[in-house]
Design a protein around this motif. Structure first.
Motif, PDB file in Angstrom:
ATOM      1  N   PHE A  18      38.770  37.922  35.850  1.00 57.47           N
ATOM      2  CA  PHE A  18      39.625  38.507  36.886  1.00 57.47           C
ATOM      3  C   PHE A  18      40.649  37.484  37.403  1.00 57.47           C
ATOM      4  O   PHE A  18      41.808  37.822  37.673  1.00 57.47           O
ATOM      5  CB  PHE A  18      38.760  39.008  38.037  1.00 57.47           C
ATOM      6  CG  PHE A  18      37.895  40.200  37.669  1.00 57.47           C
ATOM      7  CD1 PHE A  18      38.289  41.051  36.626  1.00 57.47           C
ATOM      8  CD2 PHE A  18      36.690  40.468  38.340  1.00 57.47           C
ATOM      9  CE1 PHE A  18      37.485  42.145  36.295  1.00 57.47           C
ATOM     10  CE2 PHE A  18      35.915  41.566  37.990  1.00 57.47           C
ATOM     11  CZ  PHE A  18      36.294  42.399  36.962  1.00 57.47           C
ATOM     12  N   MET A  19      40.249  36.242  37.499  1.00 59.17           N
ATOM     13  CA  MET A  19      41.171  35.203  37.983  1.00 59.17           C
ATOM     14  C   MET A  19      42.324  34.994  36.995  1.00 59.17           C
ATOM     15  O   MET A  19      43.476  34.839  37.368  1.00 59.17           O
ATOM     16  CB  MET A  19      40.407  33.883  38.196  1.00 59.17           C
ATOM     17  CG  MET A  19      41.271  32.772  38.815  1.00 59.17           C
ATOM     18  SD  MET A  19      40.348  31.247  39.049  1.00 59.17           S
ATOM     19  CE  MET A  19      40.000  30.850  37.336  1.00 59.17           C
ATOM     20  N   GLN A  20      42.008  35.004  35.703  1.00 62.31           N
ATOM     21  CA  GLN A  20      43.051  34.822  34.693  1.00 62.31           C
ATOM     22  C   GLN A  20      44.033  35.990  34.684  1.00 62.31           C
ATOM     23  O   GLN A  20      45.250  35.808  34.558  1.00 62.31           O
ATOM     24  CB  GLN A  20      42.409  34.649  33.315  1.00 62.31           C
ATOM     25  CG  GLN A  20      41.632  33.340  33.188  1.00 62.31           C
ATOM     26  CD  GLN A  20      40.926  33.229  31.835  1.00 62.31           C
ATOM     27  OE1 GLN A  20      40.986  34.173  31.033  1.00 62.31           O
ATOM     28  NE2 GLN A  20      40.236  32.097  31.613  1.00 62.31           N
ATOM     29  N   LEU A  21      43.479  37.205  34.799  1.00 63.96           N
ATOM     30  CA  LEU A  21      44.358  38.370  34.837  1.00 63.96           C
ATOM     31  C   LEU A  21      45.275  38.319  36.056  1.00 63.96           C
ATOM     32  O   LEU A  21      46.475  38.657  35.977  1.00 63.96           O
ATOM     33  CB  LEU A  21      43.510  39.644  34.851  1.00 63.96           C
ATOM     34  CG  LEU A  21      42.760  39.953  33.545  1.00 63.96           C
ATOM     35  CD1 LEU A  21      41.870  41.171  33.717  1.00 63.96           C
ATOM     36  CD2 LEU A  21      43.727  40.174  32.392  1.00 63.96           C
ATOM     37  N   GLY A  22      44.743  37.900  37.200  1.00 54.26           N
ATOM     38  CA  GLY A  22      45.570  37.810  38.408  1.00 54.26           C
ATOM     39  C   GLY A  22      46.678  36.771  38.276  1.00 54.26           C
ATOM     40  O   GLY A  22      47.819  36.971  38.718  1.00 54.26           O
ATOM     41  N   LEU A  23      46.364  35.649  37.612  1.00 53.92           N
ATOM     42  CA  LEU A  23      47.379  34.593  37.409  1.00 53.92           C
ATOM     43  C   LEU A  23      48.493  35.070  36.496  1.00 53.92           C
ATOM     44  O   LEU A  23      49.678  34.819  36.737  1.00 53.92           O
ATOM     45  CB  LEU A  23      46.690  33.340  36.839  1.00 53.92           C
ATOM     46  CG  LEU A  23      47.588  32.117  36.607  1.00 53.92           C
ATOM     47  CD1 LEU A  23      48.227  31.667  37.911  1.00 53.92           C
ATOM     48  CD2 LEU A  23      46.778  30.985  35.992  1.00 53.92           C
ATOM     49  N   LEU A  25      49.419  38.156  36.037  1.00 51.31           N
ATOM     50  CA  LEU A  25      50.192  39.168  36.745  1.00 51.31           C
ATOM     51  C   LEU A  25      51.166  38.513  37.729  1.00 51.31           C
ATOM     52  O   LEU A  25      52.328  38.920  37.856  1.00 51.31           O
ATOM     53  CB  LEU A  25      49.236  40.112  37.486  1.00 51.31           C
ATOM     54  CG  LEU A  25      49.892  41.272  38.252  1.00 51.31           C
ATOM     55  CD1 LEU A  25      50.689  42.163  37.299  1.00 51.31           C
ATOM     56  CD2 LEU A  25      48.824  42.102  38.972  1.00 51.31           C
ATOM     57  N   ALA A  26      50.717  37.452  38.416  1.00 45.94           N
ATOM     58  CA  ALA A  26      51.598  36.759  39.369  1.00 45.94           C
ATOM     59  C   ALA A  26      52.776  36.101  38.648  1.00 45.94           C
ATOM     60  O   ALA A  26      53.926  36.148  39.108  1.00 45.94           O
ATOM     61  CB  ALA A  26      50.802  35.715  40.144  1.00 45.94           C
ATOM     62  N   LEU A  27      52.517  35.486  37.512  1.00 42.98           N
ATOM     63  CA  LEU A  27      53.600  34.860  36.734  1.00 42.98           C
ATOM     64  C   LEU A  27      54.590  35.887  36.246  1.00 42.98           C
ATOM     65  O   LEU A  27      55.803  35.648  36.204  1.00 42.98           O
ATOM     66  CB  LEU A  27      53.011  34.070  35.563  1.00 42.98           C
ATOM     67  CG  LEU A  27      52.211  32.810  35.923  1.00 42.98           C
ATOM     68  CD1 LEU A  27      51.577  32.203  34.662  1.00 42.98           C
ATOM     69  CD2 LEU A  27      53.096  31.785  36.618  1.00 42.98           C
ATOM     70  N   LEU A  28      54.098  37.052  35.852  1.00 51.60           N
ATOM     71  CA  LEU A  28      54.982  38.112  35.366  1.00 51.60           C
ATOM     72  C   LEU A  28      55.906  38.595  36.479  1.00 51.60           C
ATOM     73  O   LEU A  28      57.098  38.821  36.267  1.00 51.60           O
ATOM     74  CB  LEU A  28      54.138  39.260  34.811  1.00 51.60           C
ATOM     75  CG  LEU A  28      54.926  40.475  34.270  1.00 51.60           C
ATOM     76  CD1 LEU A  28      55.835  40.036  33.106  1.00 51.60           C
ATOM     77  CD2 LEU A  28      53.958  41.567  33.793  1.00 51.60           C
ATOM     78  N   ILE A  29      55.349  38.729  37.685  1.00 54.36           N
ATOM     79  CA  ILE A  29      56.169  39.196  38.818  1.00 54.36           C
ATOM     80  C   ILE A  29      57.257  38.152  39.145  1.00 54.36           C
ATOM     81  O   ILE A  29      58.420  38.482  39.406  1.00 54.36           O
ATOM     82  CB  ILE A  29      55.261  39.460  40.028  1.00 54.36           C
ATOM     83  CG1 ILE A  29      54.345  40.669  39.744  1.00 54.36           C
ATOM     84  CG2 ILE A  29      56.090  39.733  41.281  1.00 54.36           C
ATOM     85  CD1 ILE A  29      53.271  40.884  40.786  1.00 54.36           C
ATOM     86  N   VAL A  30      56.893  36.858  39.133  1.00 55.83           N
ATOM     87  CA  VAL A  30      57.880  35.805  39.413  1.00 55.83           C
ATOM     88  C   VAL A  30      58.981  35.788  38.360  1.00 55.83           C
ATOM     89  O   VAL A  30      60.173  35.628  38.659  1.00 55.83           O
ATOM     90  CB  VAL A  30      57.177  34.436  39.506  1.00 55.83           C
ATOM     91  CG1 VAL A  30      58.206  33.306  39.611  1.00 55.83           C
ATOM     92  CG2 VAL A  30      56.243  34.408  40.710  1.00 55.83           C
ATOM     93  N   TYR A  31      58.625  35.930  37.097  1.00 54.29           N
ATOM     94  CA  TYR A  31      59.615  35.937  36.016  1.00 54.29           C
ATOM     95  C   TYR A  31      60.590  37.077  36.165  1.00 54.29           C
ATOM     96  O   TYR A  31      61.813  36.923  36.002  1.00 54.29           O
ATOM     97  CB  TYR A  31      58.879  35.983  34.669  1.00 54.29           C
ATOM     98  CG  TYR A  31      59.820  36.108  33.484  1.00 54.29           C
ATOM     99  CD1 TYR A  31      60.529  34.978  33.029  1.00 54.29           C
ATOM    100  CD2 TYR A  31      59.991  37.319  32.828  1.00 54.29           C
ATOM    101  CE1 TYR A  31      61.385  35.087  31.947  1.00 54.29           C
ATOM    102  CE2 TYR A  31      60.847  37.422  31.748  1.00 54.29           C
ATOM    103  CZ  TYR A  31      61.543  36.316  31.300  1.00 54.29           C
ATOM    104  OH  TYR A  31      62.386  36.421  30.240  1.00 54.29           O
TER     105      TYR A  31
END
Length: 239
Positions: A18-23, A25-31
Motif C-alpha cells: 500500500f505504501m508503494q502504491l501511494g508513492l 500515485l503521488a509522483l503521478l499527480i506531481v508530474y
C-alpha cells in the motif's frame, strides 16, 4: 470456543504494498501538475494592443507628407527702360611703337668699356690653390713647387722644434701629435697660426716654430694673389 483468523485476511501483511502504491500515485499527480500548460490572457491582450498602436503610428507617418517648396516668383520687369547718356568724353591714349625702322640710323657717340670685377675668394685651401706659394729656393713646375714647399716646411720644423721638451713635461711614452694651422697671406707672410697639442707647452712651441718660417712668394688664384690656408701635423715619439 475461540475463533482463528485466516492469515491471508490480515491486512498488516500488505502495508508495504500500500505504501508503494501511494508513492507512485503521488509522483503521478506531481508530474501531471508540472506538465500542465497554462496561458495568460492578459499578456496576449497587451501584445495585441501594442501591435495595434504601432500600426497606427505607421499609418500616421505615411499619411503626413510635406508639401513641396514653391520657388520665389521672378522679378517684375520695369515698364520703361531709361537710357542714360554719358556726359564725359573719354580721350583715347595713342601708344606709339618702340620699334625702329630699318632705314633709321642710330648714332653712337662713345662706347664705354666696363670692367667686371671677378669674385675672388680671399683665402683658399692649399689642396685646391691654382698656384701654390713659392718657398725661397724652390723652382720647377707647379707640381714640383708644391712638393718642394711641403719638404722645406717639414725640414724647418724638424730643425727648430725642441723635441726634448716632451720628455721634460713627463708625458707618457708613445707617439704624440700636434696639429698646426696657419695662413700664408697675400704678401707671403705667415699669419693666423693656431695649434692643438696634448700639452700647452707643446702648443706654444709649435706656434713659435711656424712663426719662424721665411717670407714666401704668395699663392695665386686666377692670376691674383690670395691667402693660402695650410695644415701641418707634427708627430714625435716619447720614450
Amino acid at each position: 470456543m475461540q475463533t482463528k483468523k485466516n492469515p491471508k485476511a490480515n491486512l498488516e501483511n500488505y502495508s508495504k504494498l500500500f505504501m508503494q502504491l501511494g508513492l507512485v500515485l503521488a509522483l503521478l499527480i506531481v508530474y501531471l501538475a508540472i506538465e500542465k500548460k497554462t496561458y495568460d490572457r492578459v499578456i496576449g491582450e497587451l501584445a495585441a494592443s501594442t501591435l495595434n498602436v504601432e500600426d497606427v503610428e505607421e499609418q500616421l507617418e505615411l499619411d503626413i507628407i510635406k508639401p513641396p517648396e514653391q520657388a520665389p516668383p521672378p522679378p517684375v520687369a520695369p515698364d520703361v527702360i531709361e537710357v542714360v547718356k554719358d556726359e564725359e568724353k573719354v580721350e583715347e591714349t595713342v601708344i606709339e611703337s618702340t620699334e625702329t625702322d630699318e632705314n633709321d640710323v642710330v648714332e653712337v657717340t662713345q662706347i664705354v668699356e666696363v670692367d667686371e670685377e671677378e669674385d675672388v675668394v680671399e683665402d683658399v685651401p692649399f689642396a685646391i690653390i691654382e698656384d701654390v706659394p713659392v718657398y725661397p729656393g724652390c723652382k720647377g713646375t707647379k707640381a714640383q713647387l708644391r712638393e718642394c714647399l711641403q719638404e722645406e716646411i717639414t725640414k724647418h720644423v724638424n730643425r727648430k722644434f725642441n723635441s726634448e721638451l716632451a720628455s721634460d713635461l713627463g708625458l707618457a711614452p708613445g707617439v704624440k701629435k700636434i696639429f698646426v694651422m696657419f695662413k700664408i697671406d697675400k704678401s707671403g707672410n705667415i699669419t693666423d697660426v693656431m695649434a692643438r697639442a696634448p700639452h700647452k707647452r707643446l702648443q706654444e712651441e709649435a706656434i713659435r716654430v711656424v712663426n719662424l718660417l721665411p717670407k714666401m712668394t704668395p699663392g695665386k688664384q686666377r692670376g691674383r694673389p690670395v691667402g693660402v690656408k695650410y695644415s701641418l701635423p707634427i708627430a714625435f715619439k716619447v720614450e
